[in-house]
Write a protein that holds these residues in place. Sequence first.
Motif, PDB file in Angstrom:
ATOM      1  N   ASP A   3       0.982  -1.043  -0.056  1.00 40.86           N
ATOM      2  CA  ASP A   3      -0.101  -0.061   0.011  1.00 40.86           C
ATOM      3  C   ASP A   3       0.781   1.259   0.023  1.00 40.86           C
ATOM      4  OD1 ASP A   3      -2.214  -1.750   0.138  1.00 40.86           O
ATOM      5  OD2 ASP A   3      -2.360  -1.488   2.312  1.00 40.86           O
ATOM      6  N   TRP A  37       2.043   6.663 -12.648  1.00 40.72           N
ATOM      7  CA  TRP A  37       1.685   6.134 -13.924  1.00 40.72           C
ATOM      8  C   TRP A  37       2.644   5.886 -14.954  1.00 40.72           C
ATOM      9  CZ3 TRP A  37       1.897   7.821 -19.002  1.00 40.72           C
ATOM     10  CH2 TRP A  37       0.959   7.258 -19.930  1.00 40.72           C
ATOM     11  N   LYS A  46       7.106  -4.524 -20.160  1.00 40.10           N
ATOM     12  CA  LYS A  46       6.293  -4.583 -18.978  1.00 40.10           C
ATOM     13  C   LYS A  46       6.481  -5.613 -18.050  1.00 40.10           C
ATOM     14  CE  LYS A  46       1.286  -3.957 -17.872  1.00 40.10           C
ATOM     15  NZ  LYS A  46       1.130  -5.022 -16.730  1.00 40.10           N
ATOM     16  N   ASP A  50       6.977  -5.277 -14.118  1.00 39.85           N
ATOM     17  CA  ASP A  50       5.992  -5.927 -13.091  1.00 39.85           C
ATOM     18  C   ASP A  50       6.501  -6.754 -12.165  1.00 39.85           C
ATOM     19  OD1 ASP A  50       3.763  -4.617 -14.375  1.00 39.85           O
ATOM     20  OD2 ASP A  50       3.087  -6.282 -15.470  1.00 39.85           O
ATOM     21  N   GLY A  54       6.144  -4.974  -8.754  1.00 41.82           N
ATOM     22  CA  GLY A  54       4.924  -5.632  -8.148  1.00 41.82           C
ATOM     23  C   GLY A  54       3.688  -4.675  -8.357  1.00 41.82           C
ATOM     24  N   GLU A  55       2.848  -5.176  -7.919  1.00 42.42           N
ATOM     25  CA  GLU A  55       1.514  -4.203  -7.912  1.00 42.42           C
ATOM     26  C   GLU A  55       1.654  -3.252  -6.660  1.00 42.42           C
ATOM     27  OE1 GLU A  55      -2.046  -6.359  -7.634  1.00 42.42           O
ATOM     28  OE2 GLU A  55      -1.622  -7.517  -9.720  1.00 42.42           O
ATOM     29  N   THR A  56       1.466  -1.908  -7.085  1.00 48.14           N
ATOM     30  CA  THR A  56       1.582  -0.890  -6.066  1.00 48.14           C
ATOM     31  C   THR A  56       0.361   0.091  -6.148  1.00 48.14           C
ATOM     32  OG1 THR A  56       3.915  -0.697  -6.458  1.00 48.14           O
ATOM     33  CG2 THR A  56       2.807   1.189  -5.304  1.00 48.14           C
ATOM     34  N   ASP A  57      -0.434   0.265  -4.951  1.00 45.02           N
ATOM     35  CA  ASP A  57      -1.656   1.021  -4.926  1.00 45.02           C
ATOM     36  C   ASP A  57      -1.084   2.526  -5.409  1.00 45.02           C
ATOM     37  OD1 ASP A  57      -3.210  -1.019  -4.243  1.00 45.02           O
ATOM     38  OD2 ASP A  57      -3.272  -0.335  -2.104  1.00 45.02           O
ATOM     39  N   HIS A  59      -0.494   3.464  -8.334  1.00 44.26           N
ATOM     40  CA  HIS A  59       0.330   3.539  -9.632  1.00 44.26           C
ATOM     41  C   HIS A  59      -0.561   2.451 -10.947  1.00 44.26           C
ATOM     42  CE1 HIS A  59       3.409   1.935 -12.610  1.00 44.26           C
ATOM     43  NE2 HIS A  59       3.852   3.045 -12.312  1.00 44.26           N
ATOM     44  N   SER A  60      -0.461   2.877 -11.882  1.00 50.33           N
ATOM     45  CA  SER A  60      -0.865   2.195 -12.963  1.00 50.33           C
ATOM     46  C   SER A  60      -0.058   2.047 -14.339  1.00 50.33           C
ATOM     47  CB  SER A  60      -2.382   2.583 -13.232  1.00 50.33           C
ATOM     48  OG  SER A  60      -2.376   4.069 -14.005  1.00 50.33           O
TER      49      SER A  60
END
Length: 387
Positions: A3, A37, A46, A50, A54-57, A59-60
């Motif tokens: 988060d 972004w 990509k 990734d 990783g997945e970061t709140d 961020h897109s």
Amino acid sequence: MGDVTPLDAARPRALEFFAGIGLARMGMEAAGFRVAWANDYEPDKKAMYDAQFGETDGHSFALGDIGRVLVSDLPRDVSLAWASSPCTDLSLAGGRAGLAGAQSGTFWHFIRLLRELGDDRPEVAVLENVTGLATSHGGDDLAAAIRAFNDLGYSVDVLALDARRFVPQSRPRLFLVGAQNPPEDIAEPNSELRPDWLQWVYGDETLRTHRAALPAPPAPMHTGLGSMVEEIPLDDERWWDRERTEAFVASLSPTQRERVATMRRESGVKYRTAYRRTRGGVAVWEVRPDDISGCLRTARGGSSKQAVVRMGSKRLQVRWMTPREYARLMGAGDYDLSGARNNQALFGFGDAVAVPAVAWLGEHYLMPLVRGALGKASARVAMVAND
């Protein structure tokens, strides 16, 4: 990454155009920014991005052609827009089509999106590219890029910075720093960052430019390649066999062959890098004379890949440079390569910007610009509140 923490939320946010595998992000975040972004059109890049972040709140990542990106896709309240647009049409190795080329011309979509942001346009916008931009079409392409920023309200500073100042790799790059609220211009003598071949920019009265006061960058490195080399057992299959190694030596020019023979006879171990060139229609190898790497390139063909030459104590061995060595030479030695294919990694790093060059620019130039602008904005709000 998890988060967004309160500390992260307080960091100025950035947009990362032509993100590749995220090395600009690593540099910007080391300088205190938070990338909110990113965009790139290559799935392989990509995938590495990734794996690394990783997945970061908050961020897109917009995968696809920048020409299809809509301004509504972009987050607002950002302070910095970074673009490492394709250099294919600007580099000496390319066709020199310039900013009109199919690849490098994607720069104009970056400008389009900044224009469409209107009042939400970031305080600072940066374009990073090869130094060939300065001479493309007699300087007309560089002037056109500066005018494009000028039309959006940015004054532009142009810097030449070589990754060799931070890592043992010769990798000169050009950085255009656009500022909506530029610092006071300094009438300095030509500096290391603004060499003679860039001075015409500041003398062109049709361009709105500035020169920020900056500290001297680190001196260029002349040694250090050995510290980047992976320790690979001498019997590892990645070292070329005897026949291929002899063919390598046979292709060297007489001068290079003698230099290599001398280093081979000396005690201790030395490392050099080598490229395959075409001279007079014949493929030959050329070994760098110094203890740094040549400029890493995208691994589209054999001539673009760089080899490592190990010499000393009467031995000579040659192999292709590894992805981990590419990562180290780009200042990203701990990059997550666990899921990347060999050529996928080489291409990703060869088509990127060196992390420490971005971090240095971010710390000494971009962050002070943003903090200064934020401070002025806060002061204006306070004055209005007190009226």
